[in-house]
Design a protein around this motif. Structure first.
Motif, PDB file in Angstrom:
ATOM      1  N   ASN A 181       0.635  -1.409   0.164  1.00  0.00           N
ATOM      2  CA  ASN A 181      -0.021  -0.019  -0.239  1.00  0.00           C
ATOM      3  C   ASN A 181       1.362   0.936   0.211  1.00  0.00           C
ATOM      4  N   PRO A 182       0.888   2.102  -1.072  1.00  0.00           N
ATOM      5  CA  PRO A 182      -0.748   2.528  -1.902  1.00  0.00           C
ATOM      6  C   PRO A 182       0.208   1.497  -3.258  1.00  0.00           C
ATOM      7  N   THR A 183       1.070   0.864  -3.443  1.00  0.00           N
ATOM      8  CA  THR A 183       1.604   0.650  -5.043  1.00  0.00           C
ATOM      9  C   THR A 183       1.189  -0.427  -5.684  1.00  0.00           C
ATOM     10  N   GLY A 184       0.281  -1.310  -4.628  1.00  0.00           N
ATOM     11  CA  GLY A 184       0.454  -2.941  -5.044  1.00  0.00           C
ATOM     12  C   GLY A 184       1.008  -3.470  -5.380  1.00  0.00           C
ATOM     13  N   ILE A 215      -6.347 -10.224  -0.453  1.00  0.00           N
ATOM     14  CA  ILE A 215      -6.279  -9.962  -0.755  1.00  0.00           C
ATOM     15  C   ILE A 215      -5.510  -9.625  -2.666  1.00  0.00           C
ATOM     16  N   THR A 216      -5.481 -10.766  -3.229  1.00  0.00           N
ATOM     17  CA  THR A 216      -4.570 -10.909  -4.164  1.00  0.00           C
ATOM     18  C   THR A 216      -5.616 -11.885  -5.627  1.00  0.00           C
ATOM     19  N   PHE A 217      -5.160 -11.002  -6.485  1.00  0.00           N
ATOM     20  CA  PHE A 217      -5.305 -11.466  -8.493  1.00  0.00           C
ATOM     21  C   PHE A 217      -4.647 -11.901  -8.885  1.00  0.00           C
ATOM     22  N   GLU A 303     -11.300  -8.339  -7.488  1.00  0.00           N
ATOM     23  CA  GLU A 303     -10.071  -8.540  -8.700  1.00  0.00           C
ATOM     24  C   GLU A 303     -11.056  -8.434  -9.638  1.00  0.00           C
ATOM     25  N   SER A 304     -12.951  -7.886  -9.554  1.00  0.00           N
ATOM     26  CA  SER A 304     -13.996  -7.433 -11.193  1.00  0.00           C
ATOM     27  C   SER A 304     -13.545  -6.534 -10.934  1.00  0.00           C
ATOM     28  N   ARG A 324      -1.236  -7.095  -8.817  1.00  0.00           N
ATOM     29  CA  ARG A 324      -1.775  -8.507  -8.421  1.00  0.00           C
ATOM     30  C   ARG A 324      -2.153  -9.052  -6.841  1.00  0.00           C
ATOM     31  N   GLY A 325      -2.058  -7.499  -6.812  1.00  0.00           N
ATOM     32  CA  GLY A 325      -3.085  -7.464  -5.267  1.00  0.00           C
ATOM     33  C   GLY A 325      -3.017  -5.819  -3.968  1.00  0.00           C
ATOM     34  N   ALA A 326      -3.938  -5.645  -3.244  1.00  0.00           N
ATOM     35  CA  ALA A 326      -3.371  -4.854  -2.267  1.00  0.00           C
ATOM     36  C   ALA A 326      -5.130  -4.633  -3.420  1.00  0.00           C
ATOM     37  N   MET A 327      -5.912  -3.948  -2.350  1.00  0.00           N
ATOM     38  CA  MET A 327      -7.139  -3.031  -3.064  1.00  0.00           C
ATOM     39  C   MET A 327      -7.611  -1.645  -3.438  1.00  0.00           C
ATOM     40  N   PHE A 328      -5.911  -1.247  -4.182  1.00  0.00           N
ATOM     41  CA  PHE A 328      -5.878  -0.273  -5.161  1.00  0.00           C
ATOM     42  C   PHE A 328      -5.531   0.058  -6.104  1.00  0.00           C
TER      43      PHE A 328
END
Length: 400
Positions: A181-184, A215-217, A303-304, A324-328
């Motif tokens: 957080n914040p860059t993912g 929280i990963t995608f 992810e969506s 691939r991750g975090a909610m940002f």
């Protein structure tokens, strides 16, 4: 006696070092506009918009009926909760932790990180915080009196070790945060397999903020630093139920790892708080023991949302890297607006698109040129926001 002379109230000197909190001014402006009936779409604070599980809500309601649950709780966390955390790490990360000596509950990870900085750092100590940074990593160390050294965020362990080796002084602690957080930014287990031995050899305490671990995608699974053999000799890891379980307002977090560091955190917390409210702890046990597939389903929703936001922005020729991750979404400012800087561009979006984002400079100087967009609106609202952004950008460019 009351006199006409107004008393002088001054803050502690440490307050002079603290900047305005990143979420303050623009969030107040959002609230003002909403009170006037303006429908601001909020991508600002990473505040989950979905509720905690029904099971957790029912359990906390049930435990509230027990009069004994209203008393002070066990500050380190009730035994069943600590065992649930140990079981969680065993089931998800195949890692064994001693519930009594290697786990402590915290009032959210932010509180735990802040108090750990006070327990470990003081005047004359140095620590490393990669930049851009989540504010608590930087400023908790500053408040503790430490010298903070910033290095660029990276997913390359050799690069990070090279940066650390090049420092004029050896830091006492290294703060890491992946998914970041914040860059993912994300890393694989091999990253920690290089960093942990280096920290061990150099006696640098490794503090890993694992807030976005679930929280990963795109099939990516975030590694825990505790999966590395020997990590518990030099490292601790924080995780929170805020994001994975939609329990942000419940303030449930944990620190796991090195027993000496856990004991230091426990000791300093004893002077500041009495731990979490017992009903919250019991409800947290229910959530931790649930099938992990519910957490994965939650990540799929994020992810969506990520996909909808990135796709919608691309239609406005605003191209954002996929992480691939975090909610940002960490979005570079579009070229026609880059000279504005991140704060003025965030204001421009609020004025012209009625969309709130967080300016990158709130995460340090290295955040300049970016804005952070939290995935805390549903896909319908996200599509609405990207249409409004598209219109605002098109009108601005066409008007010259």
């Amino acid at each position: 006696m009351i006199t006409d002379k107004k008393p002088v109230i001054t803050p502690a000197k440490r307050m002079e070092e603290l900047p305005e909190y990143v979420f303050g001014r623009l969030n107040a402006e959002k609230q003002r506009r909403r009170s006037e009936g303006v429908d601001i779409i909020d991508f600002g604070m990473g505040n989950p918009d979905m509720p905690a599980s029904r099971d957790a809500v029912e359990k906390i309601t049930e435990v509230l009926e027990d009069d004994k649950s209203h008393r002070y709780s066990r500050a380190a966390g009730i035994p069943h909760l600590l065992r649930a955390v140990a079981d969680h790490y065993r089931n998800i990360y195949d890692t064994e932790l001693d519930p009594e000596t290697e786990i402590i509950s915290t009032i959210g990870s932010k509180e735990g990180l802040s108090h750990l900085s006070l327990a470990l750092l003081g005047s004359g100590d140095a620590c490393v915080v990669p930049e851009p940074y989540f504010p608590v990593h930087m400023w908790s160390a500053v408040i503790a009196g430490a010298k903070v050294i910033n290095v660029p965020v990276t997913d390359d362990a050799d690069e990070l070790i090279g940066q650390l080796e090049a420092l004029e002084e050896r830091p006492k602690a290294l703060y890491l945060n992946y998914p970041h957080n914040p860059t993912g930014t994300t890393v694989d287990l091999s990253f920690f397999e290089k960093i942990v031995p280096w920290c061990y050899r150099e006696s640098v305490i490794l503090i890993h903020d694992f807030a976005y671990k679930d929280i990963t995608f795109d099939g990516y699974v975030a590694p825990s630093v505790m999966q590395v053999p020997g990590a518990r000799d030099i490292a601790v890891e924080f995780f929170t139920m805020s994001k994975s379980y939609n329990m942000a307002g419940w303030r449930v977090g944990f620190c796991v790892g090195n027993p000496e560091i856990i004991a230091m955190l426990s000791r300093i917390k004893a002077f500041f708080d009495y731990g979490m409210f017992t009903p919250i702890q019991v409800a947290a046990i229910v959530s931790l023991r649930k099938d992990h597939s519910e957490v994965r389903a939650l990540a799929k929703k994020y992810e969506s949302r990520r996909d909808a936001l990135i796709e919608g922005l691309s239609r406005a020729d605003w191209h954002v890297p996929v992480t691939r991750g975090a909610m940002f979404v960490w979005a570079p400012i579009p070229e026609p607006f880059r000279d504005m800087g991140s704060y003025r561009f965030a204001e421009w979006l609020l004025d012209n698109a009625e969309v709130l984002v967080t300016p990158g400079t709130g995460f340090g100087e290295a955040g300049e040129g970016y804005v952070r967009m939290s995935l805390v609106e549903n896909t319908h609202r996200i599509r609405q926001a990207t249409r409004q952004i598209h219109r605002a950008i098109r009108e601005s460019i066409s008007s010259g």
